[in-house]
Structures are given as C-alpha cells and as structure tokens.
Design a protein around this motif. Structure first.
Motif, PDB file in Angstrom:
ATOM      1  N   LYS A 163       0.837  -1.201   0.000  1.00 15.36           N
ATOM      2  CA  LYS A 163       0.000   0.000   0.000  1.00 15.36           C
ATOM      3  C   LYS A 163       0.870   1.249   0.000  1.00 15.36           C
ATOM      4  CE  LYS A 163      -1.682   1.419   3.891  1.00 15.36           C
ATOM      5  NZ  LYS A 163      -2.447   1.593   5.149  1.00 15.36           N
ATOM      6  N   SER A 164       1.909   1.256   0.802  1.00 12.79           N
ATOM      7  CA  SER A 164       2.785   2.430   0.890  1.00 12.79           C
ATOM      8  C   SER A 164       3.475   2.711  -0.441  1.00 12.79           C
ATOM      9  CB  SER A 164       3.832   2.220   1.988  1.00 12.79           C
ATOM     10  OG  SER A 164       4.599   1.045   1.741  1.00 12.79           O
ATOM     11  N   ASP A 165       3.776   1.656  -1.201  1.00 11.68           N
ATOM     12  CA  ASP A 165       4.394   1.848  -2.516  1.00 11.68           C
ATOM     13  C   ASP A 165       3.449   2.599  -3.453  1.00 11.68           C
ATOM     14  OD1 ASP A 165       6.629   0.369  -1.702  1.00 11.68           O
ATOM     15  OD2 ASP A 165       5.711  -1.522  -2.327  1.00 11.68           O
ATOM     16  N   VAL A 166       2.167   2.223  -3.421  1.00 17.30           N
ATOM     17  CA  VAL A 166       1.177   2.851  -4.302  1.00 17.30           C
ATOM     18  C   VAL A 166       0.957   4.304  -3.911  1.00 17.30           C
ATOM     19  CG1 VAL A 166      -1.162   2.721  -5.224  1.00 17.30           C
ATOM     20  CG2 VAL A 166       0.057   0.620  -4.643  1.00 17.30           C
ATOM     21  N   PHE A 167       0.819   4.578  -2.597  1.00 19.10           N
ATOM     22  CA  PHE A 167       0.607   5.953  -2.153  1.00 19.10           C
ATOM     23  C   PHE A 167       1.820   6.825  -2.481  1.00 19.10           C
ATOM     24  CE2 PHE A 167      -2.703   4.473   1.080  1.00 19.10           C
ATOM     25  CZ  PHE A 167      -3.743   4.988   0.340  1.00 19.10           C
ATOM     26  N   LYS A 168       3.017   6.284  -2.307  1.00 22.44           N
ATOM     27  CA  LYS A 168       4.227   7.034  -2.629  1.00 22.44           C
ATOM     28  C   LYS A 168       4.259   7.365  -4.118  1.00 22.44           C
ATOM     29  CE  LYS A 168       9.290   6.824  -2.123  1.00 22.44           C
ATOM     30  NZ  LYS A 168       9.655   6.954  -3.540  1.00 22.44           N
ATOM     31  N   TYR A 169       3.874   6.399  -4.940  1.00 23.51           N
ATOM     32  CA  TYR A 169       3.849   6.591  -6.386  1.00 23.51           C
ATOM     33  C   TYR A 169       2.842   7.675  -6.773  1.00 23.51           C
ATOM     34  CZ  TYR A 169       2.793   5.418 -11.286  1.00 23.51           C
ATOM     35  OH  TYR A 169       2.562   5.464 -12.636  1.00 23.51           O
ATOM     36  N   ILE A 170       1.667   7.674  -6.136  1.00 18.81           N
ATOM     37  CA  ILE A 170       0.639   8.680  -6.424  1.00 18.81           C
ATOM     38  C   ILE A 170       1.129  10.060  -5.993  1.00 18.81           C
ATOM     39  CG2 ILE A 170      -1.705   9.450  -5.851  1.00 18.81           C
ATOM     40  CD1 ILE A 170      -2.438   6.467  -5.523  1.00 18.81           C
ATOM     41  N   GLU A 171       1.746  10.141  -4.818  1.00 25.81           N
ATOM     42  CA  GLU A 171       2.258  11.418  -4.316  1.00 25.81           C
ATOM     43  C   GLU A 171       3.320  11.997  -5.252  1.00 25.81           C
ATOM     44  OE1 GLU A 171       3.545  10.297  -0.458  1.00 25.81           O
ATOM     45  OE2 GLU A 171       1.624  10.728   0.503  1.00 25.81           O
ATOM     46  N   GLU A 172       4.066  11.118  -5.929  1.00 25.71           N
ATOM     47  CA  GLU A 172       5.101  11.565  -6.858  1.00 25.71           C
ATOM     48  C   GLU A 172       4.517  12.018  -8.196  1.00 25.71           C
ATOM     49  OE1 GLU A 172       7.669   8.199  -7.092  1.00 25.71           O
ATOM     50  OE2 GLU A 172       8.789   8.727  -5.274  1.00 25.71           O
ATOM     51  N   GLY A 173       3.180  11.900  -8.348  1.00 27.62           N
ATOM     52  CA  GLY A 173       2.543  12.351  -9.574  1.00 27.62           C
ATOM     53  C   GLY A 173       2.400  11.278 -10.636  1.00 27.62           C
ATOM     54  N   ARG A 174       2.453   9.985 -10.214  1.00 22.52           N
ATOM     55  CA  ARG A 174       2.322   8.866 -11.149  1.00 22.52           C
ATOM     56  C   ARG A 174       3.300   9.027 -12.328  1.00 22.52           C
ATOM     57  NH1 ARG A 174      -4.064   8.100 -12.149  1.00 22.52           N
ATOM     58  NH2 ARG A 174      -3.273   6.499 -13.549  1.00 22.52           N
ATOM     59  N   PRO A 175       4.597   9.074 -12.057  1.00 26.14           N
ATOM     60  CA  PRO A 175       5.582   9.381 -13.098  1.00 26.14           C
ATOM     61  C   PRO A 175       5.665   8.364 -14.229  1.00 26.14           C
ATOM     62  CG  PRO A 175       6.657   8.629 -11.080  1.00 26.14           C
ATOM     63  CD  PRO A 175       5.231   8.874 -10.735  1.00 26.14           C
ATOM     64  N   ALA A 176       5.187   7.130 -14.003  1.00 20.62           N
ATOM     65  CA  ALA A 176       5.270   6.110 -15.061  1.00 20.62           C
ATOM     66  C   ALA A 176       3.915   5.819 -15.676  1.00 20.62           C
ATOM     67  CB  ALA A 176       5.882   4.824 -14.510  1.00 20.62           C
ATOM     68  N   GLN A 177       2.994   6.791 -15.586  1.00 16.51           N
ATOM     69  CA  GLN A 177       1.628   6.545 -16.058  1.00 16.51           C
ATOM     70  C   GLN A 177       1.598   6.147 -17.530  1.00 16.51           C
ATOM     71  OE1 GLN A 177      -1.013   9.799 -15.322  1.00 16.51           O
ATOM     72  NE2 GLN A 177      -2.826   8.727 -16.016  1.00 16.51           N
ATOM     73  N   PHE A 178       2.440   6.767 -18.346  1.00 16.52           N
ATOM     74  CA  PHE A 178       2.432   6.501 -19.783  1.00 16.52           C
ATOM     75  C   PHE A 178       3.740   5.864 -20.254  1.00 16.52           C
ATOM     76  CE2 PHE A 178      -0.018  10.442 -18.997  1.00 16.52           C
ATOM     77  CZ  PHE A 178      -1.274   9.896 -19.182  1.00 16.52           C
ATOM     78  N   ALA A 179       4.560   5.412 -19.307  1.00 24.60           N
ATOM     79  CA  ALA A 179       5.879   4.896 -19.670  1.00 24.60           C
ATOM     80  C   ALA A 179       5.805   3.446 -20.120  1.00 24.60           C
ATOM     81  CB  ALA A 179       6.829   5.014 -18.489  1.00 24.60           C
ATOM     82  N   GLN A 180       6.789   3.036 -20.872  1.00 24.29           N
ATOM     83  CA  GLN A 180       6.954   1.649 -21.274  1.00 24.29           C
ATOM     84  C   GLN A 180       8.266   1.137 -20.682  1.00 24.29           C
ATOM     85  OE1 GLN A 180       4.711  -0.191 -22.820  1.00 24.29           O
ATOM     86  NE2 GLN A 180       3.362   1.588 -22.853  1.00 24.29           N
ATOM     87  N   PRO A 181       8.277  -0.106 -20.155  1.00 25.81           N
ATOM     88  CA  PRO A 181       9.515  -0.628 -19.568  1.00 25.81           C
ATOM     89  C   PRO A 181      10.625  -0.720 -20.604  1.00 25.81           C
ATOM     90  CG  PRO A 181       7.624  -1.975 -18.962  1.00 25.81           C
ATOM     91  CD  PRO A 181       7.161  -1.037 -20.023  1.00 25.81           C
ATOM     92  N   VAL A 182      11.855  -0.465 -20.171  1.00 25.86           N
ATOM     93  CA  VAL A 182      13.012  -0.618 -21.044  1.00 25.86           C
ATOM     94  C   VAL A 182      14.039  -1.487 -20.318  1.00 25.86           C
ATOM     95  CG1 VAL A 182      12.977   1.371 -22.576  1.00 25.86           C
ATOM     96  CG2 VAL A 182      13.620   1.693 -20.210  1.00 25.86           C
ATOM     97  N   ALA A 183      14.643  -2.401 -21.044  1.00 19.62           N
ATOM     98  CA  ALA A 183      15.501  -3.397 -20.423  1.00 19.62           C
ATOM     99  C   ALA A 183      16.923  -2.906 -20.202  1.00 19.62           C
ATOM    100  CB  ALA A 183      15.517  -4.659 -21.286  1.00 19.62           C
ATOM    101  N   GLU A 184      17.350  -1.869 -20.930  1.00 23.37           N
ATOM    102  CA  GLU A 184      18.728  -1.431 -20.830  1.00 23.37           C
ATOM    103  C   GLU A 184      18.985  -0.764 -19.492  1.00 23.37           C
ATOM    104  OE1 GLU A 184      19.105  -0.089 -25.405  1.00 23.37           O
ATOM    105  OE2 GLU A 184      17.361   0.283 -24.159  1.00 23.37           O
ATOM    106  N   ALA A 185      19.977  -1.260 -18.788  1.00 20.58           N
ATOM    107  CA  ALA A 185      20.302  -0.742 -17.462  1.00 20.58           C
ATOM    108  C   ALA A 185      20.706   0.719 -17.560  1.00 20.58           C
ATOM    109  CB  ALA A 185      21.425  -1.562 -16.845  1.00 20.58           C
ATOM    110  N   GLY A 186      20.218   1.526 -16.621  1.00 17.90           N
ATOM    111  CA  GLY A 186      20.601   2.908 -16.566  1.00 17.90           C
ATOM    112  C   GLY A 186      19.880   3.818 -17.533  1.00 17.90           C
ATOM    113  N   TYR A 187      18.964   3.273 -18.325  1.00 14.34           N
ATOM    114  CA  TYR A 187      18.253   4.119 -19.297  1.00 14.34           C
ATOM    115  C   TYR A 187      17.189   4.929 -18.586  1.00 14.34           C
ATOM    116  CZ  TYR A 187      15.384   5.548 -23.253  1.00 14.34           C
ATOM    117  OH  TYR A 187      14.678   6.282 -24.159  1.00 14.34           O
TER     118      TYR A 187
END
Length: 432
Positions: A163-187
């Motif tokens: 639960k705390s992970d979800v609330f923290k993510y929402i408080e941060e403004g849902r930064p990955a709302q439209f993102a796609q995962p990328v496999a390259e480290a450090g990208y």
C-alpha cells in the motif's frame, strides 16, 4: 450540547470519494436541519449534503477542491439546545450508515501527473504480480490499471507491492503513467519539452478534469478495436415521421430516435450476453441487468452518461418517458448520482452533432460502446427478384469500439450486425 463529527455520507453505490466544491455554511454560522452544509462533486454528478440536525458549524476539516473519502470526518458540528443527544446520534447514524468503517487513511494529494520524471526507472523484471485486495482497491479508486501497477517499484517481501508503494507513487505524480519498460540498465525515460504554443490559458473545470482522466484511463486499460457497419433506417425514419405527432398527442411524450435505438440495442445485447460484461483481474463478470447508458452533452459542454436500467424489460412508451426525463434533467443540471450509475453498455449518438461516424472510447468498466452517426439520404442499389433498382434510402453508419481483451472480432462484428438488422427490420406498421 457536545460536539459531533460530521462525516461525508455515501452518495451512490459505486462512489468511494468526493471533491469538496463549496462550503455553504462557514465556521461559526448556525444552520437548520435540512439546510445545505456543503456541495460535494463526484465522478458522476454534484451533490448537496444537508444538515442532519439544527446547530452551529464549529470547524471544517477540508477546504474547497480537497478530495475526501466516503466516511471521512469533514466538519465538527454542535447541535442546538433543542436537539436531544439521541436525536443527533440517530440522524448522524442515518447519514453515514452505509459509509466505510475502515480506519481513516492518510490524505493523498498527488503532484501534477502526466509527465514522466527524467530519473524515474521503470521496473522491467518484476515476477511477483500478486496484488492484495487493498492494493487493487486503491488502484481502482485512482484509476490505475494493472499495467501501470506493474511499473511501480515494490518494496514488499519477495517483490510484492505494498500500500505504501502505491501511495508514494501517487504522491510523486504517477511518473510512469504513460511509460513503457526498457531493459537497458541505466536508461532514463526522456522528459519531452514540447512547444504547446501561446494563447489564452483556460483552466479545466473539475468535471472536465475527471472526463480527461477517465478517457486516458480507458485507452490505457482496454485495447480498443472499432468495427463499422452501415444500416438502412428507411423504415424506422418513415415510421417515426408518420407517428411522432400522434405519439406525443396520445402519450404526452416526444418520440425521438433515442428510444428506438435503445430498444434495438437492448435486444441485441440480450442476444449476445458476452457484450454485457466487465473485467475484474482474470475474471469476466457477465452482468445480470441490461442497463443502457446514453452519452449526453451538458450545457457546459461536458459529457455525462445517464442510464436507462433494465432497458430490455421496458416497452417503447416507458423508454421514451424515461429517456425524455433523463435528457431534461441533464439540460437543467438536475441529474442525481443514481441517474448515472450502473450502466453496462453505452450509446453515443455522434450524429446529433452532424458527424458521419465516430470512434468512441469505452466507458469503463464496460466492454463496448456504440456510436450512431448522422442519418443521411443517399442513392442506394436495392436488389429485388425482378432486378436491381436505385432508390433514395435513409442510411446511417454504426461504429462499435470494444475491449479486445474479452471481445474478439467475431463477437464484436456479429453483435454490430445484429443491431443493424434490428434497425433495418423495423416494423413500418407498428402501432403506437
């Protein structure tokens, strides 16, 4: 008389939170039982919350534009001397008897969403995709899809999201709302500074913000597929033109095309019950009732969806009465929460605005939505036993957007064809 906590009451079966629009009574002001204390907006309609007894407002716990959970304490009231403690307790319990009894959750005020932080890393190797009922509930309340949940960094045991992970993510403004995962480290996902142009700045009103959120959520939750078909509405148009005046004279109700459309669609939904469904994780809920929503424009230009419940069980007269009543409520901003909840399939009549056809966005959590285009006269080739002829016919395009997770092309196409068949096979000799 002791002070009493005033909690936000439930305003509809599916409503879990509301936005404080305006306090009608200020701290220190007195009020009578039944006076409107506060206006609260939900994702359906605005509601006026009355005072459960006569007294004085001591303190407000939230300000305008704050989002509040159902059952939260929003104010402290003091009853007038004439009200007994028993009366106050009974009235308050009546106001909140259906509100949640869970512990008060911390208030989450998200930052501006939509942009992806340039340093935000999207997890790509998460194997534990079990979500507890509490996490799933929080996600639904904030319109977070399972796809987006999978992008949230998890700190629980064995990679489980908390639960705390979800609330923290929402408080941060849902930064990955439209993102796609990328496999390259450090990208890092780049921050695109697009030129939005210059001009007059108009702030979205609260309802427009909710519509925007709901539309984006739908497109990112359901893989949309849109199918098209053309229907000959000549019989239906001729029947309505011949009977609309006599129908209104006899029954006192206008006969628009909407009840005719709703009647045919309800019959088609009954023929194809797997259109009348919703998704719940890995389960499909097949709805018991056929409740048809009608996308309707409000005077403000915003969109709302009044609902005709059990449309398959109502005759044309009752459909016309209910649809006319809902349309009038929409025009005069008098729709209540119950008028807009529980739809299982939605119709959007884009032809009202002169559009030939449309690609409607699914009204979540439904599985499909129908758009009806403008009815237009056109020369058509008609096949007859004695040979082909060219006639002037009343034609209309229908478009069905459906959720390809649970509705395949065969089901979607067959359902759309059945609607067109009901439109085309309309009985020209039907009695009113």
């Amino acid at each position: 008389m002791s002070q009493t906590e005033f909690k936000l009451p439930r305003m509809g079966e599916s409503i879990t939170e509301g936005t404080i629009i305006n306090w009608m009574v200020q701290p220190g002001d007195s009020f009578e039982e039944g006076d409107i204390i506060v206006e609260v907006g939900t994702d359906k309609v605005d509601n006026e919350v009355p005072a459960p007894f006569s007294g004085t407002l001591i303190e407000t716990k939230y300000n305008a534009k704050d989002v509040v959970k159902i059952g939260e304490v929003i104010a402290i009231l003091k009853a007038s001397e004439g009200a007994s403690k028993k009366d106050v307790k009974n009235n308050i319990e009546e106001e909140i008897k259906t509100a949640p009894t869970a512990k008060k959750a911390s208030k989450v005020v998200p930052k501006q969403s939509g942009a992806v932080s340039s340093t935000y890393q999207v997890p790509v190797n998460r194997t534990n995709k079990f979500y507890s009922p509490l996490v799933a509930k929080i996600a639904r309340e904030h319109h977070i899809s399972y796809e987006e949940l999978a992008r949230i960094p998890a700190t629980g045991k064995d990679g489980r999201i908390q639960k705390s992970d979800v609330f923290k993510y929402i408080e941060e403004g849902r930064p990955a709302q439209f993102a796609q995962p990328v496999a390259e480290a450090g990208y890092s996902i780049p921050q695109l500074n697009l030129d939005k142009g210059k001009g007059k700045i108009v702030e979205m009103d609260r309802m427009r913000q909710m519509i925007a959120d709901h539309m984006v959520y739908s497109k990112h939750t359901s893989p949309h597929v849109t199918a098209y078909i053309e229907a000959d509405l000549t019989n239906m148009v001729n029947w309505r033109n011949a009977n609309k005046e006599s129908f209104q004279k006899k029954h006192g109700e206008k006969m628009t095309f909407t009840p005719l459309f709703v009647e045919a669609v309800a019959k088609a939904v009954k023929d194809f019950p797997m259109i009348n469904v919703s998704v719940d994780g890995t389960y499909i809920i097949v709805k018991e009732n056929i409740n048809i929503g009608m996308a309707t424009a409000l005077p403000s230009g915003n969109l709302i969806v009044p609902v005709v419940r059990d449309a398959d069980k109502k005759d044309l007269l009752n459909l016309a009465k209910e649809i006319n009543e809902l349309a009038e409520k929409a025009r005069t901003n008098k729709l209540k929460a119950d008028d807009t909840k529980g739809s299982s399939f939605t119709i959007s009549n884009v032809g009202t605005f002169g559009s030939l056809m449309g690609t409607p966005i699914i009204n979540q959590p439904e599985a499909a939505i129908l758009a009806t285009g403008i009815i237009k006269k056109r020369a058509e080739v008609i096949e007859k036993p004695e040979g082909d002829t060219i006639e002037i016919r009343q034609m209309m395009y229908l478009s069905l957007s459906f959720d390809h997770r649970i509705v395949d092309g065969f089901l979607g196409g067959s359902f759309l064809r059945r609607i067109a068949d009901y439109f085309e096979d309309f009985d020209i000799n039907r009695k009113i």
